[in-house]
Scaffold this active site. Structure first.
Site, PDB file in Angstrom:
ATOM      1  N   ASP A 199      21.331  35.753  60.786  1.00 29.78           N
ATOM      2  CA  ASP A 199      22.532  35.951  61.614  1.00 29.78           C
ATOM      3  C   ASP A 199      23.189  37.289  61.317  1.00 29.78           C
ATOM      4  O   ASP A 199      23.140  37.778  60.192  1.00 29.78           O
ATOM      5  CB  ASP A 199      23.520  34.791  61.345  1.00 29.78           C
ATOM      6  CG  ASP A 199      24.556  34.663  62.441  1.00 29.78           C
ATOM      7  OD1 ASP A 199      24.408  35.320  63.502  1.00 29.78           O
ATOM      8  OD2 ASP A 199      25.526  33.914  62.250  1.00 29.78           O
TER       9      ASP A 199
ATOM     10  N   LEU B  78       1.026  32.431  52.030  1.00 22.63           N
ATOM     11  CA  LEU B  78       2.378  32.101  52.497  1.00 22.63           C
ATOM     12  C   LEU B  78       2.300  31.728  53.972  1.00 22.63           C
ATOM     13  O   LEU B  78       1.551  32.357  54.727  1.00 22.63           O
ATOM     14  CB  LEU B  78       3.279  33.341  52.327  1.00 22.63           C
ATOM     15  CG  LEU B  78       4.662  33.318  52.974  1.00 22.63           C
ATOM     16  CD1 LEU B  78       5.584  32.333  52.260  1.00 22.63           C
ATOM     17  CD2 LEU B  78       5.302  34.712  52.921  1.00 22.63           C
TER      18      LEU B  78
ATOM     19  N   HIS C  64      18.776  43.741  66.454  1.00 22.32           N
ATOM     20  CA  HIS C  64      17.578  42.891  66.432  1.00 22.32           C
ATOM     21  C   HIS C  64      16.367  43.702  65.940  1.00 22.32           C
ATOM     22  O   HIS C  64      15.551  43.200  65.163  1.00 22.32           O
ATOM     23  CB  HIS C  64      17.297  42.313  67.824  1.00 22.32           C
ATOM     24  CG  HIS C  64      18.378  41.409  68.334  1.00 22.32           C
ATOM     25  ND1 HIS C  64      18.978  40.449  67.541  1.00 22.32           N
ATOM     26  CD2 HIS C  64      18.979  41.308  69.554  1.00 22.32           C
ATOM     27  CE1 HIS C  64      19.902  39.807  68.249  1.00 22.32           C
ATOM     28  NE2 HIS C  64      19.923  40.314  69.467  1.00 22.32           N
TER      29      HIS C  64
HETATM   30  C1  FPP Z   1      21.194  36.340  65.318  1.00 23.58           C
HETATM   31  O1  FPP Z   1      22.054  37.455  65.319  1.00 23.58           O
HETATM   32  C2  FPP Z   1      19.805  36.767  65.561  1.00 23.58           C
HETATM   33  C3  FPP Z   1      19.037  36.358  66.618  1.00 23.58           C
HETATM   34  C4  FPP Z   1      19.511  35.434  67.649  1.00 23.58           C
HETATM   35  C5  FPP Z   1      17.662  36.858  66.826  1.00 23.58           C
HETATM   36  C6  FPP Z   1      16.860  37.116  65.590  1.00 23.58           C
HETATM   37  C7  FPP Z   1      15.707  37.953  65.946  1.00 23.58           C
HETATM   38  C8  FPP Z   1      15.166  38.933  65.189  1.00 23.58           C
HETATM   39  C9  FPP Z   1      15.612  39.229  63.825  1.00 23.58           C
HETATM   40  C10 FPP Z   1      14.064  39.787  65.691  1.00 23.58           C
HETATM   41  C11 FPP Z   1      13.009  39.207  66.593  1.00 23.58           C
HETATM   42  C12 FPP Z   1      12.167  38.168  65.997  1.00 23.58           C
HETATM   43  C13 FPP Z   1      10.842  38.230  65.777  1.00 23.58           C
HETATM   44  C14 FPP Z   1      10.166  37.002  65.318  1.00 23.58           C
HETATM   45  C15 FPP Z   1      10.033  39.457  65.904  1.00 23.58           C
HETATM   46  P1  FPP Z   1      23.181  37.522  66.436  1.00 23.58           P
HETATM   47  O2  FPP Z   1      22.639  38.252  67.611  1.00 23.58           O
HETATM   48  O3  FPP Z   1      23.684  36.151  66.745  1.00 23.58           O
HETATM   49  O4  FPP Z   1      24.279  38.380  65.719  1.00 23.58           O
HETATM   50  P2  FPP Z   1      25.862  38.224  65.864  1.00 23.58           P
HETATM   51  O5  FPP Z   1      26.241  36.851  65.374  1.00 23.58           O
HETATM   52  O6  FPP Z   1      26.375  39.302  64.976  1.00 23.58           O
HETATM   53  O7  FPP Z   1      26.181  38.445  67.305  1.00 23.58           O
END
Ligand code: FPP
Length: 240
Positions: A20, A131, A37
């Site tokens: 997050d 893993l 991201h």
């Molecule tokens: C949460 O942060 C994150 C996500 C919803 C997406 C996570 C994805 C990645 C790290 C990259 C893509 C994944 C792969 C498997 C290649 P948020 O957007 O909710 O952040 P915020 O709470 O600050 O808005």
């Protein structure tokens, strides 16, 4: 840096992470959310290395929740594209490092292209035995439990099982995570302290950790630090 290895029982077999804070990380730097991201993929790479080095056997990552479909279409599309690009770019290294990839979640709502990439990454990494990276993608726990309930009800209606035989073991085996041990340790970055529909059944006895750091800043040092936090926990499983 190697964390304490003299007591192997203290290394969690299964670490699960709610990644997050990507959007906030980007905003704090005057960048677009999507850049958070992209930076988050680097943290995935780092955590895989740290998990492997510490002897963790399963690393589950909450990459896309069923609720994430409700984000603006351009962010959803960008996340799908990032996933496809990452699969192509990372698969050779995953194979080299002995990392197997498994997906949990629904498959039916993705485009054909994304579905193909999901299959590719699973099939190309089946030999990985160091893993297992479990990617929760279009995953939510309530959806998973609903699906499992439906499966068991159908089996009972067809006379394949007796309703009186339904027990915790049978429910666990009907979840996406059948064959994957329950998480020992759940980490959620960015300081938020909730599970957000993640592994609710499986988390029954998991230790939880909520570091303040945003996901793009969660690197090998932070993972090692988390392992140390886990090592200080006293797990009693409801006993004394
Ligand atoms: C949460 O942060 C994150 C996500 C919803 C997406 C996570 C994805 C990645 C790290 C990259 C893509 C994944 C792969 C498997 C290649 P948020 O957007 O909710 O952040 P915020 O709470 O600050 O808005």
């Amino acid at each position: 840096m190697q964390v304490i290895m003299d007591n192997c029982q203290k290394i969690p077999v299964h670490v699960a992470i709610i990644m997050d804070g990507n959007g906030r990380w980007a905003k704090l730097r005057g960048k677009e959310r999507f850049e958070g991201h992209i930076a988050g993929v680097d943290s995935i790479r780092e955590c895989l290395k740290a998990a492997n080095r510490n002897g963790v056997k399963y690393l589950t990552l909450y990459a896309f929740s069923t609720e994430n479909w409700g984000r603006p279409a351009e962010e959803v599309d960008a996340l799908m594209e990032l996933f496809c690009r990452s699969v192509i770019a990372e698969t050779p290294d995953l194979v080299k490092e002995g990392i197997r990839v498994r997906l949990i979640g629904r498959r039916d709502r993705f485009s054909e292209k994304v579905r193909q990439h999901l299959t590719t990454i699973e099939e190309s990494t089946t030999a990985g035995d160091k893993l297992t990276m479990v990617l929760a993608f279009d995953y939510s726990s309530r959806d998973e439990i609903t699906m499992a309930t439906r499966t068991l009800a159908q089996k009972a209606a067809a006379g394949e099982i007796d309703v009186r035989d339904i027990n915790e073991e049978m429910i666990s085996r009907s979840l996406y995570t059948a064959e994957i041990p329950d998480p020992d340790f759940i980490i959620r970055t960015s300081g938020e302290c909730r599970l957000s529909n993640f592994l609710l059944w499986q988390a029954s006895y998991a230790e939880m950790y909520f570091p303040e750091v945003m996901w793009p800043d969660f690197k090998q040092n932070e993972f090692d630090e988390a392992i140390k936090v886990y090592q200080q926990r006293d797990r009693r499983y409801g006993k004394l």
